[in-house]
Design an enzyme around this catalytic site. Sequence first.
Site, PDB file in Angstrom:
ATOM      1  N   GLU A  34     -31.369  32.862 -25.748  1.00 35.80           N
ATOM      2  CA  GLU A  34     -31.572  31.494 -26.227  1.00 35.80           C
ATOM      3  C   GLU A  34     -30.414  30.560 -25.863  1.00 35.80           C
ATOM      4  OE1 GLU A  34     -32.328  31.240 -30.422  1.00 35.80           O
ATOM      5  OE2 GLU A  34     -32.437  29.052 -30.401  1.00 35.80           O
ATOM      6  N   ASP A  80     -25.168  31.187 -34.877  1.00 38.09           N
ATOM      7  CA  ASP A  80     -26.480  31.519 -34.328  1.00 38.09           C
ATOM      8  C   ASP A  80     -26.396  31.914 -32.860  1.00 38.09           C
ATOM      9  OD1 ASP A  80     -29.162  31.878 -34.139  1.00 38.09           O
ATOM     10  OD2 ASP A  80     -29.719  29.774 -34.294  1.00 38.09           O
ATOM     11  N   ARG A 104     -21.860  25.382 -42.311  1.00 39.96           N
ATOM     12  CA  ARG A 104     -22.908  26.360 -42.054  1.00 39.96           C
ATOM     13  C   ARG A 104     -22.343  27.761 -41.827  1.00 39.96           C
ATOM     14  NH1 ARG A 104     -27.611  25.818 -37.443  1.00 39.96           N
ATOM     15  NH2 ARG A 104     -27.881  28.047 -37.062  1.00 39.96           N
ATOM     16  N   LYS A 109     -26.867  38.480 -38.740  1.00 41.51           N
ATOM     17  CA  LYS A 109     -26.593  38.134 -37.338  1.00 41.51           C
ATOM     18  C   LYS A 109     -25.147  38.451 -36.984  1.00 41.51           C
ATOM     19  CE  LYS A 109     -30.147  34.621 -36.660  1.00 41.51           C
ATOM     20  NZ  LYS A 109     -30.555  33.375 -35.984  1.00 41.51           N
ATOM     21  N   GLU A 111     -19.744  31.559 -20.034  1.00 44.14           N
ATOM     22  CA  GLU A 111     -18.910  30.912 -21.053  1.00 44.14           C
ATOM     23  C   GLU A 111     -18.039  29.818 -20.428  1.00 44.14           C
ATOM     24  OE1 GLU A 111     -16.057  33.484 -22.998  1.00 44.14           O
ATOM     25  OE2 GLU A 111     -15.866  32.103 -24.680  1.00 44.14           O
ATOM     26  N   GLU A 139     -41.496  32.684 -29.731  1.00 49.40           N
ATOM     27  CA  GLU A 139     -40.357  31.837 -30.110  1.00 49.40           C
ATOM     28  C   GLU A 139     -39.137  32.310 -29.320  1.00 49.40           C
ATOM     29  OE1 GLU A 139     -40.312  30.388 -33.882  1.00 49.40           O
ATOM     30  OE2 GLU A 139     -38.192  29.881 -33.936  1.00 49.40           O
ATOM     31  N   ARG A 140     -38.518  31.370 -28.626  1.00 51.50           N
ATOM     32  CA  ARG A 140     -37.338  31.676 -27.798  1.00 51.50           C
ATOM     33  C   ARG A 140     -37.651  32.747 -26.763  1.00 51.50           C
ATOM     34  NH1 ARG A 140     -35.658  26.968 -29.308  1.00 51.50           N
ATOM     35  NH2 ARG A 140     -35.249  26.830 -31.540  1.00 51.50           N
ATOM     36  N   GLU A 168     -34.558  27.905 -42.845  1.00 44.99           N
ATOM     37  CA  GLU A 168     -35.214  26.990 -41.908  1.00 44.99           C
ATOM     38  C   GLU A 168     -36.647  26.671 -42.345  1.00 44.99           C
ATOM     39  OE1 GLU A 168     -34.489  28.919 -38.069  1.00 44.99           O
ATOM     40  OE2 GLU A 168     -32.573  27.868 -37.947  1.00 44.99           O
ATOM     41  N   TRP A 207     -28.286  19.942 -38.541  1.00 40.56           N
ATOM     42  CA  TRP A 207     -28.240  21.401 -38.437  1.00 40.56           C
ATOM     43  C   TRP A 207     -26.882  22.035 -38.735  1.00 40.56           C
ATOM     44  CZ3 TRP A 207     -32.764  23.900 -38.186  1.00 40.56           C
ATOM     45  CH2 TRP A 207     -33.886  23.171 -37.770  1.00 40.56           C
ATOM     46  N   LYS A 234     -37.818  36.757 -43.421  1.00 34.90           N
ATOM     47  CA  LYS A 234     -36.984  35.552 -43.316  1.00 34.90           C
ATOM     48  C   LYS A 234     -37.412  34.660 -44.474  1.00 34.90           C
ATOM     49  CE  LYS A 234     -36.087  31.593 -40.210  1.00 34.90           C
ATOM     50  NZ  LYS A 234     -36.218  31.074 -38.829  1.00 34.90           N
TER      51      LYS A 234
HETATM   52  C1  GCU Z   1     -32.493  30.327 -34.360  1.00 38.84           C
HETATM   53  C2  GCU Z   1     -33.637  30.029 -33.436  1.00 38.84           C
HETATM   54  C3  GCU Z   1     -34.924  29.942 -34.192  1.00 38.84           C
HETATM   55  C4  GCU Z   1     -35.108  31.196 -35.034  1.00 38.84           C
HETATM   56  C5  GCU Z   1     -33.920  31.398 -35.926  1.00 38.84           C
HETATM   57  C6  GCU Z   1     -33.951  32.693 -36.709  1.00 38.84           C
HETATM   58  O1  GCU Z   1     -32.228  29.238 -35.174  1.00 38.84           O
HETATM   59  O2  GCU Z   1     -33.397  28.839 -32.745  1.00 38.84           O
HETATM   60  O3  GCU Z   1     -35.953  29.797 -33.273  1.00 38.84           O
HETATM   61  O4  GCU Z   1     -36.267  31.131 -35.788  1.00 38.84           O
HETATM   62  O5  GCU Z   1     -32.766  31.442 -35.147  1.00 38.84           O
HETATM   63  O6  GCU Z   1     -33.208  33.589 -36.355  1.00 38.84           O
HETATM   64  O7  GCU Z   1     -34.680  32.817 -37.682  1.00 38.84           O
END
Ligand code: GCU
Length: 682
Positions: A396, A368, A339, A363, A514, A162-163, A289, A544, A285
Amino acid sequence: SGDGYQAWLGFHRIAPGELYDQYAVYNRITVTEKDDIVRTAISELSRGIASILGNEPEVAESGVGVPCIAIGTFGSNPIVDRTFGNDTRSAVGPEGFAIKSDKDNRCIAIGASSGSGILYGVFHLLRLMSTGATIDKLDLVENPVNMLRMINQWDNIDGSIERGYAGKSIFYANNRITGDLERVRDYARLLASSGINAISINNVNVHKYESMLLTQEYLPDVAKFAAIFRSYGIKLFLSINYASPLEIGGLSTADPLDPAVREWWRGKAAEVYAAIPDFGGFLVKADSENRPGPFTYDRDHADGSNMLAEALKPYGGIVIWRCFVYNCKQDWRDRTTDRARAAYDHFKLLDGRFMDNVILQVKNGPMDFQVREPVSPLIGAMEATNQMIEFQITQEYTGQQRHLCYLIPQWKEVLDFETYAKGEGSSIKRIVDGSLYGNRFSGFAAVSNIGNDANWTGHLLAQANLYGYGRLAWNPELAAEGIAEEWIRQTFGGNEKLVRTILGMLMESWSIYESYTAPLGVGWMVNPDHHYGPNVDGYEYSKWGTYHFADCYGIGVDRTQASGTGYAAQYRGANYDRYESVESCPDELLLFFHHVPYAHVLHSGKTVIQHIYDTHFEGAERAEQLKAKWDSLTGSMDEGLHKQVASRLAEQAEHAKEWRDMINTYFYRKSGIADQLGRKIY
Ligand code: GCU
């Protein structure tokens, strides 16, 4: 050779001369211990010296009277013991080390209180040698500032990441654990050499097969990874599926207060620790999401994490619980839900309810990992709760390792940020190192940027982010320039023009990125899903919660207490005042906190619209210059390395123009205001 696989551990041979003669004296290693990590340290030291000097040092148990590098934990090696007095010994913490040169006896001693300390000391000495430092007058003690210095892999068991922007997983393929343990070992070397001591080996989004990593079918293979990482002083963690009792346990609920569920997790912990006695714990997590979590059962995140913490507690395990919790099904018409507020709103009121082996992982920013965000106001807001910070090394939203973006300067700004959580002197780095509130557990986590590309990170220069993350986690006081320079010298050798050129490129790369992407802190002007390339309205009408609200009059999100979402009020004292007022809000975050007309004048003296035009034209030009700077290094490094970076920089320069033109055109059409300099806008 030209693929970049050795990364910063290539250890370039030094030419004959004074430095060579100084180093060449130390061609013997004395050591009496034989445990796993010490053996790793010996082999790393031998290997490093062999490649720097051209011949392998001798390894012996004793060496009094002969020039040598003596390594050992205190009390095990007479040379080490003779070198370090009680003061030094007591200054060396569990993972720290002391190094001292004894010029007369031509001996360097590395002493520590653990095998990990020795390994870090060895890598430190090798770093000095491979950056051309003098080593015959050393007298130093180093301890890591942060207890947890963790890497999060977002690898899926089907081999995808992922990413991930550097190929496939080095850990998994086809729903199995890889047979290529050598590559995993080489990764462990890279991590340990930069100071990392923990890793979670699967994506935080845990699906069907990944959930099974906790079962007997996979645990023996997971234990193999754990053994490799253990020999480099790195603890292994797993991301778990909150719904595991349902998915792999055959229960009908995952309710954290249900006795059968609690019992199931206790049994699971016992099984995991039987396979991996020094297992680190779980990364979770939950309710984020579309992932399952305690909300399903009307329980909160303290209930959810404490249940797991209780199961891990007898074994010394910890639960790392992520705070990336927000409404991902928002209606874009709804301007009250914000958000940015979510993590704080969800977690702040739970302060004091978490067990002492739970750590909340937050984070760095409230949204994000955008190229520019304010610092998360949740960090430091929970006095009675362990917290750690999460960064994203994988790029990302910062160019996906096709664009150059050295991220250490961004992280430094976050770490140095004054929160006023306990009055002045409450910087983020003091919260996450645990010193401000005296936390039992704390530290750094970051999402890795590696894959199975030959050079690990896709863009060779993105290796600097991985290396730099580890160094910063070890010591957040290190300067971004210093870290970059270390990395350059180790990776490319010490040619001064080369070092200066690459250093300059790295140090300006975040600002360049940037400048041609999303302006003034607003973020999110990317293509949906994959997040690469410009698309100003890509997320504007989505669910989102990531909007910029540009219309024909102005742009930005009103997050003030006075007239907006109230997010600004999550900050304390002077920070709140600074962000709440449009006059004092720093330019680079203006559109994050305020909705302003295009003609609003910034502190810089420019209007918002002119700022957008200027930065986008300049940014694309500066990207072009990066390419030219790199071209000037032709011939001063391995050709293969030069070529791979040259092609990425060419792509970046082209793509920066696409960004420039899309953003400028969009805002010209929205605002109808022309560029003062009359440059080409489409
Ligand atoms: C971002 C990212 C996702 C990831 C998420 C996370 O949204 O795009 O791919 O799963 O962060 O940190 O859980």
